[in-house]
Write a protein that holds these residues in place. Structure first.
Motif, PDB file in Angstrom:
ATOM      1  N   HIS A 126      -9.934   0.007 -11.955  1.00  0.00           N
ATOM      2  CA  HIS A 126      -8.931  -0.847 -10.910  1.00  0.00           C
ATOM      3  C   HIS A 126      -7.744  -0.041 -10.594  1.00  0.00           C
ATOM      4  N   CYS A 127      -6.870  -0.323  -9.551  1.00  0.00           N
ATOM      5  CA  CYS A 127      -5.709   0.256  -9.463  1.00  0.00           C
ATOM      6  C   CYS A 127      -4.409  -0.709  -9.402  1.00  0.00           C
ATOM      7  N   ILE A 128      -3.468  -0.339 -10.321  1.00  0.00           N
ATOM      8  CA  ILE A 128      -2.419  -1.138 -10.630  1.00  0.00           C
ATOM      9  C   ILE A 128      -1.479  -0.880  -9.372  1.00  0.00           C
ATOM     10  N   VAL A 129      -1.038  -1.758  -8.465  1.00  0.00           N
ATOM     11  CA  VAL A 129      -0.309  -1.277  -7.495  1.00  0.00           C
ATOM     12  C   VAL A 129       1.295  -1.689  -7.873  1.00  0.00           C
ATOM     13  N   THR A 130       2.353  -0.736  -7.802  1.00  0.00           N
ATOM     14  CA  THR A 130       3.500  -1.110  -8.049  1.00  0.00           C
ATOM     15  C   THR A 130       4.527  -1.089  -6.947  1.00  0.00           C
ATOM     16  N   ASP A 131       4.015  -0.434  -5.580  1.00  0.00           N
ATOM     17  CA  ASP A 131       4.874  -0.116  -4.514  1.00  0.00           C
ATOM     18  C   ASP A 131       3.872  -0.007  -3.453  1.00  0.00           C
ATOM     19  N   LEU A 132       4.057  -0.945  -2.389  1.00  0.00           N
ATOM     20  CA  LEU A 132       3.102  -1.026  -1.414  1.00  0.00           C
ATOM     21  C   LEU A 132       3.711  -1.036   0.167  1.00  0.00           C
ATOM     22  N   PRO A 133       4.633   0.060   0.478  1.00  0.00           N
ATOM     23  CA  PRO A 133       5.022  -0.017   1.920  1.00  0.00           C
ATOM     24  C   PRO A 133       3.907  -0.182   2.986  1.00  0.00           C
ATOM     25  N   ASP A 134       4.088  -0.499   4.191  1.00  0.00           N
ATOM     26  CA  ASP A 134       3.221  -0.679   5.095  1.00  0.00           C
ATOM     27  C   ASP A 134       2.436   0.607   5.293  1.00  0.00           C
ATOM     28  N   ALA A 135       2.963   1.887   5.149  1.00  0.00           N
ATOM     29  CA  ALA A 135       2.281   3.075   5.006  1.00  0.00           C
ATOM     30  C   ALA A 135       1.195   2.994   4.294  1.00  0.00           C
ATOM     31  N   ARG A 136       1.351   2.521   3.078  1.00  0.00           N
ATOM     32  CA  ARG A 136       0.245   2.513   2.058  1.00  0.00           C
ATOM     33  C   ARG A 136      -0.972   1.574   2.073  1.00  0.00           C
ATOM     34  N   LEU A 137      -0.824   0.707   2.960  1.00  0.00           N
ATOM     35  CA  LEU A 137      -1.909  -0.437   2.848  1.00  0.00           C
ATOM     36  C   LEU A 137      -3.349   0.250   3.248  1.00  0.00           C
ATOM     37  N   GLU A 138      -2.999   1.048   4.167  1.00  0.00           N
ATOM     38  CA  GLU A 138      -4.521   1.718   4.419  1.00  0.00           C
ATOM     39  C   GLU A 138      -5.032   2.464   3.180  1.00  0.00           C
ATOM     40  N   GLU A 139      -4.199   2.932   2.369  1.00  0.00           N
ATOM     41  CA  GLU A 139      -4.888   3.565   1.316  1.00  0.00           C
ATOM     42  C   GLU A 139      -5.866   2.679   0.354  1.00  0.00           C
ATOM     43  N   MET A 140      -5.336   1.465   0.595  1.00  0.00           N
ATOM     44  CA  MET A 140      -6.173   0.429  -0.283  1.00  0.00           C
ATOM     45  C   MET A 140      -7.683   0.673   0.301  1.00  0.00           C
ATOM     46  N   ASP A 141      -7.845   0.802   1.545  1.00  0.00           N
ATOM     47  CA  ASP A 141      -9.086   0.810   2.254  1.00  0.00           C
ATOM     48  C   ASP A 141      -9.822   2.127   1.483  1.00  0.00           C
ATOM     49  N   ALA A 142      -9.113   3.202   1.713  1.00  0.00           N
ATOM     50  CA  ALA A 142      -9.614   4.376   1.302  1.00  0.00           C
ATOM     51  C   ALA A 142     -10.197   4.275  -0.307  1.00  0.00           C
ATOM     52  N   LEU A 143      -9.406   3.699  -1.095  1.00  0.00           N
ATOM     53  CA  LEU A 143      -9.637   3.552  -2.343  1.00  0.00           C
ATOM     54  C   LEU A 143     -10.983   2.857  -2.527  1.00  0.00           C
ATOM     55  N   VAL A 144     -11.131   1.521  -1.817  1.00  0.00           N
ATOM     56  CA  VAL A 144     -12.184   0.787  -1.919  1.00  0.00           C
ATOM     57  C   VAL A 144     -13.555   1.623  -1.466  1.00  0.00           C
ATOM     58  N   ARG A 145     -13.411   2.598  -0.540  1.00  0.00           N
ATOM     59  CA  ARG A 145     -14.499   3.327  -0.095  1.00  0.00           C
ATOM     60  C   ARG A 145     -14.766   4.538  -1.227  1.00  0.00           C
ATOM     61  N   GLU A 146     -13.856   4.508  -1.998  1.00  0.00           N
ATOM     62  CA  GLU A 146     -14.365   5.668  -3.108  1.00  0.00           C
ATOM     63  C   GLU A 146     -14.657   4.860  -4.407  1.00  0.00           C
ATOM     64  N   GLY A 147     -14.688   3.692  -4.369  1.00  0.00           N
ATOM     65  CA  GLY A 147     -15.567   2.700  -5.448  1.00  0.00           C
ATOM     66  C   GLY A 147     -14.456   2.139  -6.335  1.00  0.00           C
ATOM     67  N   VAL A 148     -12.992   2.144  -5.923  1.00  0.00           N
ATOM     68  CA  VAL A 148     -12.090   1.620  -6.822  1.00  0.00           C
ATOM     69  C   VAL A 148     -11.913   0.233  -5.907  1.00  0.00           C
ATOM     70  N   SER A 149     -12.666  -0.829  -6.093  1.00  0.00           N
ATOM     71  CA  SER A 149     -12.574  -1.877  -5.303  1.00  0.00           C
ATOM     72  C   SER A 149     -11.956  -3.076  -5.793  1.00  0.00           C
ATOM     73  N   SER A 150     -10.955  -2.793  -6.735  1.00  0.00           N
ATOM     74  CA  SER A 150      -9.908  -3.724  -6.788  1.00  0.00           C
ATOM     75  C   SER A 150      -8.824  -3.507  -7.475  1.00  0.00           C
TER      76      SER A 150
END
Ligand code: URP
Ligand code: ZN
Ligand code: ZN
Length: 463
Positions: A126-150
């Motif tokens: 899983h990925c612990i998120v501590t900081d999420l500016p707007d620009a970083r939101l799409e990185e969540m999508d990229a991680l989900v595609r790489e198999g880190v889906s939580s």
């Protein structure tokens, strides 16, 4: 058909079924299940007669090699996964931490390096998120595609991990779009901080004040808030390490309304209580983790929650720190005690003992809680979490009658105490296979560090 391994005559127990059969393993997968498979075609044969065969345990909440509280958790991916295997856990999902200012990808890469070449069981992140500016939101999508889906978000630990409601809501809204599961550490960190500062000002510095400054109301309030935010965002939410009845009631109410709300508890909340702090000197530090231990009556409520499916999973929140030198960092101030406890090795035995031998639920429900539902909620099913043709041959030959006493003298975790010291369990693994490879054989590790595979998980698709 040619098998690498044959597991013969065991009582196969899945979340749905109980039946006697042979299991043929080829190329790391379950290749056949039948009443009698030909033993001549197998390279090795294990008798499971009189024993259960269950799918390998899946622990979805571990912290291996994690920098925290001014030190680092004492099990790394080698010692932690070996200890997990001793207890019948064949897959774990650990938390990669994104520190403030970093990309989410940096966290994934860093934790990948910690695990690679060391893990003896399969693993995911899983990925612990501590900081999420707007620009970083799409990185969540990229991680989900790489198999880190939580993603784990914190409503506690102000200044370290805690996020505000707006950030949590934005992350949940993104998860609603990309199929990620949000795992929530639900405690009202702001209120707790005020209570903690008051306690310190009154000279209350002993370990037990860690528990006494984190009321159940703080957990219940945050659990309710997390559920409300997830409902507004249209996202599922998974409450981690739920410790008390007040928070459980919030989950139950939400599930009664049909919301996709899930929660785990951990063996420490089922077997230990605030009374564990009644020990001499600084020893209570062994029980300093978050959320804290509660009054004893909560235990039975949590067991009932597991039986009635108001709680869906038992994980460990394994986050070990040695008493000597690590817990001792907080000798004069409980806020400096690294938060966390060791448990990765004994989850299955403890849940089997209290759940099945305790008459609270069936062996099938036991399998569901420790393996099948974790796999389903976190995108690993049906590769993991069941015994079926085509699934990975992650199998445990389980002896339901063998008794053992838990002790730091005999455990395999790299930590100098046990939270469960002296507790007698009934039900232990005899043989453990990961991807068809024998890793534990009658109390001996016969696997290989580094043989564990990184698992790319699917997005969440409901239960
Ligand atoms: O005390 C705990 N639980 N330590 C690990 C970090 C967390 O909050 O899960
Ligand atoms: Zn947490
Ligand atoms: Zn944790």
């Amino acid at each position: 058909m040619q098998f690498d391994t044959l597991v013969q005559g065991g009582t196969i127990v899945t979340a749905a079924d109980t039946y006697v059969s042979d299991i043929g393993i080829a190329e790391g997968r379950i290749a056949a299940i039948a009443r009698e498979l030909p033993r001549e075609t197998a390279r090795q044969v294990f008798s499971a007669q009189g024993r259960m065969v269950i799918p390998g345990g899946i622990d979805v909440h571990t912290h291996l090699d994690m920098p925290f509280g001014g030190t680092t958790s004492s099990d790394d991916f080698e010692t932690g996964t070996i200890a997990a295997a001793f207890g019948g856990t064949t897959t774990l999902i650990d938390f990669a931490i994104q520190y403030k200012g970093q990309t989410l990808r940096t966290a994934f890469d860093a934790w990948g390096k910690k695990a690679e070449g060391k893990a003896a069981t399969d693993y995911a992140f899983h990925c612990i998120v501590t900081d999420l500016p707007d620009a970083r939101l799409e990185e969540m999508d990229a991680l989900v595609r790489e198999g880190v889906s939580s993603f784990k978000l914190f409503m506690a630990y102000p200044g370290v991990f805690m996020l505000d409601d707006a950030t949590i809501f934005r992350a949940m809204s993104q998860a609603a779009r990309n199929g990620a599961m949000i795992c929530m550490h639900a405690e009202n960190g702001g209120a707790i901080d005020v209570i903690v500062r008051r306690a310190l000002a009154e000279g209350k510095t002993a370990p037990k004040y860690h528990a006494l400054t984190r009321p159940t109301t703080a957990e219940a309030e945050a659990t309710g808030r997390a559920i409300a935010l997830a409902e507004m965002a249209g996202a599922p939410v998974y409450i981690v390490h739920l410790s008390c009845n007040d928070a459980l009631e919030k989950v139950r109410e939400a599930r009664d309304r049909g919301l996709p709300v899930y929660a785990e508890t951990c063996p420490q909340y089922l077997f230990l209580s605030i009374e564990n702090f009644d020990v001499p000197g600084f020893e209570g530090a062994k029980y300093v983790f978050t959320p804290p231990l509660r009054e004893k009556w909560h235990q039975e409520k949590l067991w009932a929650g597991l039986a009635k499916d108001n709680l869906q999973v038992v994980s460990t929140d394994h986050c070990p720190f040695c008493y000597k030198d690590q817990k001792e960092l907080g000798k004069d101030d409980f806020t400096k005690i690294p938060n966390g406890g060791p448990g990765i090795e004994h989850r299955l035995s403890l849940v089997y003992t209290g759940g099945v031998h305790g008459g609270r639920f069936s062996p099938n429900r036991f399998v569901e809680l420790v393996s099948t539902t974790p796999a389903k909620l976190f995108g690993l099913y049906p590769r993991k979490g069941t015994i079926a043709v085509g699934s990975d041959a992650d199998l445990v030959i389980w002896d339901p009658t063998q008794e053992e006493t838990i002790s730091a003298k005999t455990h395999h975790m790299r930590v100098d105490y046990s939270m469960f010291e002296g507790i007698q369990v009934k039900g232990v693994p005899r043989q453990v296979f990961v991807g068809g490879r024998l890793v534990i054989d009658n109390g001996k590790f016969v696997g290989k560090s580094g043989a564990g595979q990184f698992l790319k998980r699917q997005p969440h698709s409901g239960l």
